[in-house]
Design an enzyme around this catalytic site. Structure first.
Site, mmCIF file in Angstrom:
data_model
loop_
_atom_site.group_PDB
_atom_site.id
_atom_site.type_symbol
_atom_site.label_atom_id
_atom_site.label_comp_id
_atom_site.label_asym_id
_atom_site.label_seq_id
_atom_site.Cartn_x
_atom_site.Cartn_y
_atom_site.Cartn_z
ATOM 1 N N ASP A 84 -8.895 2.306 12.867
ATOM 2 C CA ASP A 84 -8.568 3.589 13.708
ATOM 3 C C ASP A 84 -9.326 4.712 13.074
ATOM 4 O O ASP A 84 -9.941 4.925 12.092
ATOM 5 C CB ASP A 84 -7.066 3.725 13.471
ATOM 6 C CG ASP A 84 -6.694 3.673 12.075
ATOM 7 O OD1 ASP A 84 -7.120 2.852 11.360
ATOM 8 O OD2 ASP A 84 -5.593 4.560 11.857
ATOM 9 N N GLU A 142 -4.213 2.301 10.506
ATOM 10 C CA GLU A 142 -3.843 2.476 9.094
ATOM 11 C C GLU A 142 -3.711 3.770 8.343
ATOM 12 O O GLU A 142 -2.964 4.089 7.810
ATOM 13 C CB GLU A 142 -5.239 2.067 8.426
ATOM 14 C CG GLU A 142 -5.134 2.207 6.689
ATOM 15 C CD GLU A 142 -5.313 3.580 6.004
ATOM 16 O OE1 GLU A 142 -4.646 3.759 5.137
ATOM 17 O OE2 GLU A 142 -6.006 4.430 6.539
ATOM 18 N N GLU A 143 -3.840 4.946 9.561
ATOM 19 C CA GLU A 143 -3.859 6.326 9.328
ATOM 20 C C GLU A 143 -2.630 6.692 9.544
ATOM 21 O O GLU A 143 -2.323 7.917 9.186
ATOM 22 C CB GLU A 143 -4.880 7.029 9.837
ATOM 23 C CG GLU A 143 -6.301 6.686 9.650
ATOM 24 C CD GLU A 143 -7.008 7.308 8.414
ATOM 25 O OE1 GLU A 143 -6.147 8.020 7.610
ATOM 26 O OE2 GLU A 143 -8.011 6.976 8.049
ATOM 27 N N HIS A 367 -11.870 12.215 5.727
ATOM 28 C CA HIS A 367 -11.169 13.262 6.652
ATOM 29 C C HIS A 367 -11.640 14.659 6.671
ATOM 30 O O HIS A 367 -10.999 15.501 7.181
ATOM 31 C CB HIS A 367 -9.661 13.205 6.182
ATOM 32 C CG HIS A 367 -8.762 11.949 6.055
ATOM 33 N ND1 HIS A 367 -7.437 11.757 6.153
ATOM 34 C CD2 HIS A 367 -9.330 10.737 5.963
ATOM 35 C CE1 HIS A 367 -7.274 10.374 5.986
ATOM 36 N NE2 HIS A 367 -8.466 9.938 6.074
HETATM 37 NI NI NI Z 1 -9.488 5.137 5.236
#
Ligand code: NI
Length: 392
Positions: A84, A142-143, A367
């Site tokens: 993702d 996962e996020e 990020h």
């Molecule tokens: Ni990651």
């Protein structure tokens, strides 16, 4: 899992490394948010089918599993990659930037997916030499809590698995190095939601109100004392209030204040003690000031806790792939990872493959809108997965 006489991992890697870069760039151009990985999972599914010899399935709507069942019996090794992207507007200027406004692969999951595809391609050509099974887990989400790993585990992807490994391409570590950690390496990640209910009124007549803002500030500062006064200082804990909303203007005391935050721990029993201690403080302070509250504590990801024996094998393999001097012991991070869900079912380890490169200007943190990975790291990640399969 051992394959007799796989001559040279480098030769195998050379066969797919250009394709892995191509896949990574395709995925980078086409990022999708957590639980919405429709195109990504279709791409992965179709690519896996094209290799032949794999049993490919969809454990959940946007995840993919491929099983390579060897001709001889043996252990079952699961390898996981997450797929993702994040709600970030990309600020890179290379020619394969995100084509979707506001969505970006800013954590390297495009690389993870490409590397696991490359691993599957090489191994599917070696089926007759495989003992046991290699199970490739292409995980969604996962996020975002509750995370895709838990859903995949519930769908049975870990049934019969003997051990599980995963890796993260990691920009804080330079390409050519690998980070290994024993025991807890990433923290649990829980969320809390609190509303303080007072009694609003005119700001000039505070005695006629129950001031939710004054009470809420006391709650926030007292919650910090859990970390400093109640928890053994040797056990790291983070308790962060990340949202504090109350009021609309200068002359009105608001009825309510809304508070949201996160807690992180490396120790499961410390983690389990937090909600009760938090509520004792919230209850005591609100009661003292005649306010009321609602408090919800949601358990998210468990700590990533690396099994000692699996990790020591991976460390040996890392020594072989990048040289002992380039293998570093990582300090635990209070960031979270839902890889921990797989470790509930089988011993495993999660390690970090350096993907930063100061000389190439690849220095932005995960990020960040300018985050990227050094593509030279893909080859190292690929070698680690292949070596692990051959070893286990
Ligand atoms: Ni990651």
């Amino acid at each position: 899992m051992i394959i007799e006489s796989v001559n040279n991992v480098q030769n195998l890697v050379n066969e797919v490394k250009d394709e892995v870069v191509k896949w990574r760039r395709y995925l980078h151009r086409n990022p999708e948010l957590s639980f919405q990985e429709a195109k990504t999972s279709d791409f992965v599914y179709q690519t896996l089918i094209s290799f032949g010899d794999l049993e490919v399935s969809r454990p959940t709507k946007t995840s993919v599993m491929a099983r390579l069942i060897g001709d001889q019996p043996g252990k079952v090794l699961a390898i996981r990659a997450d797929m993702d992207a994040l709600p970030i507007q990309e600020e890179n200027d290379f020619d394969f930037v995100s084509e979707t406004p506001g969505v970006m692969h800013a954590c390297g999951h495009d690389g993870h997916t490409a590397v696991l595809l490359g691993t599957a391609k090489i191994l599917s050509s070696l089926k007759e030499k495989i003992k046991g099974e290699v199970r490739f887990l292409f995980q969604h989400a996962e996020e975002t809590l509750p995370g895709g790993a838990e859903e995949m585990v519930q769908a049975g992807v870990m049934d019969g698995v003997d051990l599980v490994i995963g890796q993260h391409l990691w920009s804080p570590i330079e390409t050519g190095k690998i980070g290994i950690g024993y025991g807890p390496v990433m923290a649990s990640m829980d969320t809390f939601y609190l509303t303080i209910q007072g009694k609003g009124g005119h700001a000039a007549m505070p005695h006629q109100t129950i001031d939710s803002i004054v009470i809420a500030t006391q709650v926030v500062s007292n919650l910090q004392q859990i970390v400093s006064r109640n928890i053994d200082p040797i056990d790291p804990v983070v308790l962060s209030v990340t949202k504090f909303i109350g009021g609309t203007t200068h002359n009105v005391i608001p009825d309510t204040v809304e508070i949201v935050g996160t807690t992180r721990t490396l120790n499961s029993s410390v983690r389990e003690s937090l909600p009760q201690r938090m509520e004792e403080i919230i209850e005591g302070i609100t009661k003292a000031h005649h306010a009321t509250y609602t408090f919800n504590y949601e358990f998210g990801y468990r700590p990533v806790d690396n099994d000692h024996s699996v990790t020591s094998v991976i460390e040996e393999l890392a020594n072989k792939v990048v040289g002992k001097q380039n293998v570093i012991q990582v300090r635990p991070t209070m960031g979270g990872e839902d890889f921990s869900a797989y470790q509930q079912k089988a011993p495993g380890t999660f390690f970090f493959v350096g993907a930063g490169n100061t000389e190439k200007g690849i220095t932005y943190p995960h990020h960040h809108p300018k985050f990227t990975i050094d593509e030279d790291s893909l080859e190292i990640a690929l070698k680690m997965f292949l070596e692990a399969v051959f070893e286990f």
